[in-house]
Design an enzyme around this catalytic site. Structure first.
Site, PDB file in Angstrom:
ATOM      1  N   HIS A  17       0.682  -1.218  -0.093  1.00  0.00           N
ATOM      2  CA  HIS A  17       0.033  -0.067   0.013  1.00  0.00           C
ATOM      3  C   HIS A  17       0.774   1.186  -0.022  1.00  0.00           C
ATOM      4  O   HIS A  17       0.535   2.164  -0.740  1.00  0.00           O
ATOM      5  CB  HIS A  17      -0.800   0.133   1.291  1.00  0.00           C
ATOM      6  CG  HIS A  17      -2.118  -0.987   1.299  1.00  0.00           C
ATOM      7  ND1 HIS A  17      -2.247  -1.737   2.470  1.00  0.00           N
ATOM      8  CD2 HIS A  17      -2.921  -1.422   0.437  1.00  0.00           C
ATOM      9  CE1 HIS A  17      -3.193  -2.604   2.142  1.00  0.00           C
ATOM     10  NE2 HIS A  17      -3.577  -2.444   0.921  1.00  0.00           N
ATOM     11  N   LYS A  41     -15.995  -8.131   5.633  1.00  0.00           N
ATOM     12  CA  LYS A  41     -14.624  -8.729   5.724  1.00  0.00           C
ATOM     13  C   LYS A  41     -13.984  -9.092   7.133  1.00  0.00           C
ATOM     14  O   LYS A  41     -13.024  -9.587   7.242  1.00  0.00           O
ATOM     15  CB  LYS A  41     -13.641  -7.800   4.877  1.00  0.00           C
ATOM     16  CG  LYS A  41     -13.584  -7.875   3.504  1.00  0.00           C
ATOM     17  CD  LYS A  41     -12.218  -7.193   2.921  1.00  0.00           C
ATOM     18  CE  LYS A  41     -12.175  -7.293   1.304  1.00  0.00           C
ATOM     19  NZ  LYS A  41     -10.928  -6.665   0.918  1.00  0.00           N
ATOM     20  N   ARG A  95      -2.054  -5.917  -8.717  1.00  0.00           N
ATOM     21  CA  ARG A  95      -1.085  -7.067  -8.118  1.00  0.00           C
ATOM     22  C   ARG A  95      -0.834  -7.782  -9.146  1.00  0.00           C
ATOM     23  O   ARG A  95       0.205  -8.144  -9.668  1.00  0.00           O
ATOM     24  CB  ARG A  95      -1.572  -7.652  -6.810  1.00  0.00           C
ATOM     25  CG  ARG A  95      -1.038  -6.889  -5.665  1.00  0.00           C
ATOM     26  CD  ARG A  95      -1.590  -7.462  -4.454  1.00  0.00           C
ATOM     27  NE  ARG A  95      -3.140  -7.271  -4.472  1.00  0.00           N
ATOM     28  CZ  ARG A  95      -3.716  -7.225  -3.442  1.00  0.00           C
ATOM     29  NH1 ARG A  95      -3.465  -7.454  -2.293  1.00  0.00           N
ATOM     30  NH2 ARG A  95      -5.082  -7.001  -3.446  1.00  0.00           N
ATOM     31  N   SER A 133      -2.618  -7.843   2.659  1.00  0.00           N
ATOM     32  CA  SER A 133      -3.042  -7.476   4.079  1.00  0.00           C
ATOM     33  C   SER A 133      -3.412  -9.200   4.623  1.00  0.00           C
ATOM     34  O   SER A 133      -3.089  -9.612   5.590  1.00  0.00           O
ATOM     35  CB  SER A 133      -4.052  -6.704   4.039  1.00  0.00           C
ATOM     36  OG  SER A 133      -3.716  -5.558   4.091  1.00  0.00           O
TER      37      SER A 133
HETATM   38  P1  ADP Z   1      -9.476  -3.955  -0.903  1.00  0.00           P
HETATM   39  O1  ADP Z   1     -10.460  -4.497  -0.048  1.00  0.00           O
HETATM   40  O2  ADP Z   1     -10.131  -2.897  -1.893  1.00  0.00           O
HETATM   41  O3  ADP Z   1      -8.945  -5.023  -1.899  1.00  0.00           O
HETATM   42  P2  ADP Z   1      -6.918  -3.433   0.108  1.00  0.00           P
HETATM   43  O4  ADP Z   1      -6.711  -2.798   1.243  1.00  0.00           O
HETATM   44  O5  ADP Z   1      -6.681  -4.961   0.042  1.00  0.00           O
HETATM   45  O6  ADP Z   1      -8.414  -3.324  -0.119  1.00  0.00           O
HETATM   46  O7  ADP Z   1      -6.171  -2.921  -1.074  1.00  0.00           O
HETATM   47  C1  ADP Z   1      -6.487  -1.589  -1.401  1.00  0.00           C
HETATM   48  C2  ADP Z   1      -5.839  -1.321  -3.003  1.00  0.00           C
HETATM   49  O8  ADP Z   1      -4.347  -1.407  -2.847  1.00  0.00           O
HETATM   50  C3  ADP Z   1      -6.222  -2.120  -3.881  1.00  0.00           C
HETATM   51  O9  ADP Z   1      -6.265  -1.465  -5.415  1.00  0.00           O
HETATM   52  C4  ADP Z   1      -5.115  -2.946  -4.155  1.00  0.00           C
HETATM   53  O10 ADP Z   1      -5.114  -3.833  -5.327  1.00  0.00           O
HETATM   54  C5  ADP Z   1      -3.783  -2.513  -3.856  1.00  0.00           C
HETATM   55  N1  ADP Z   1      -3.107  -3.125  -3.357  1.00  0.00           N
HETATM   56  C6  ADP Z   1      -2.911  -4.005  -2.143  1.00  0.00           C
HETATM   57  N2  ADP Z   1      -1.796  -4.668  -1.711  1.00  0.00           N
HETATM   58  C7  ADP Z   1      -0.984  -4.055  -3.077  1.00  0.00           C
HETATM   59  C8  ADP Z   1       0.291  -4.627  -3.565  1.00  0.00           C
HETATM   60  N3  ADP Z   1       1.142  -5.129  -2.879  1.00  0.00           N
HETATM   61  N4  ADP Z   1       0.700  -4.039  -4.763  1.00  0.00           N
HETATM   62  C9  ADP Z   1      -0.058  -3.310  -5.502  1.00  0.00           C
HETATM   63  N5  ADP Z   1      -1.371  -3.021  -5.030  1.00  0.00           N
HETATM   64  C10 ADP Z   1      -1.937  -3.290  -3.849  1.00  0.00           C
END
Ligand code: ADP
Length: 165
Positions: A17, A41, A95, A133
């Site tokens: 992030h 979630k 990702r 996460s």
């Molecule tokens: P969501 O519940 O919307 O997936 P996240 O907190 O998991 O929320 O992720 C928020 C954003 O950050 C999303 O666009 C996700 O694809 C991106 N993201 C999370 N981890 C990574 C990473 N390691 N590399 C690139 N983008 C990421």
């Protein structure tokens, strides 16, 4: 003023992030990190805790990138949140192929709801690309070392929450 919205759950914020936030902040004058409540979630950290962790991690990034970075909790539609905060652009991290399908659908539907807000995708550095996460929480729960995936402060918060110390 160019305002971007980077939405997610951030349960908790990872180096993946932070990598995206740094890149996104360089593209806008003000970056709003939209923190989704996401009760479905079953988040490990409360909304307040997730917002506080983001704010703590982003203070330095704000200085480094020269753009204002703020955390904004939201419970409504993403496109409504974008309008509420005055964002012209939604920024998301991408990702892998697995993310693509879902993001593709989201962009399509959001565009039908409001065509004036653009969505753009950013990729993290190779060493941060695989971080999620959900997996960080699983690894920490099973006593694995997550120090390569999160900052020291988030690592400590994870260990405390999981009763590992
Ligand atoms: P969501 O519940 O919307 O997936 P996240 O907190 O998991 O929320 O992720 C928020 C954003 O950050 C999303 O666009 C996700 O694809 C991106 N993201 C999370 N981890 C990574 C990473 N390691 N590399 C690139 N983008 C990421």
């Amino acid at each position: 003023m160019r305002i971007g919205l980077y939405p997610g759950t951030f349960d908790p914020i990872t180096l993946g992030h932070i990598d995206i936030i740094r890149r996104a902040a360089m593209m806008v004058d003000r970056l709003v990190i939209g923190v989704a409540i996401n009760r479905d979630k079953g988040p490990l950290f409360s909304l307040e805790e997730r917002v506080a962790m983001i704010e703590a991690e982003c203070a330095k990034l704000s200085e480094q990138t020269g753009s204002e970075i703020v955390a904004h909790p939201f419970e409504n539609l993403l496109i409504d949140c974008a309008n509420d905060v005055g964002a012209q652009i939604i920024l998301r991290g991408l990702r892998a192929v697995a993310d693509f399908e879902y993001e593709y659908q989201m962009v399509g539907m959001n565009r039908m709801l409001d065509d004036s807000v653009e969505t753009a995708f950013l990729m993290a550095d190779a060493k941060h690309q695989a971080i999620a996460s959900k997996l960080v929480k699983e690894i920490a729960r099973l006593d694995g070392d997550v120090s390569k995936f999160v900052t020291p402060a988030v690592n400590k918060a994870l260990l405390d929450r999981l009763g590992k110390r």
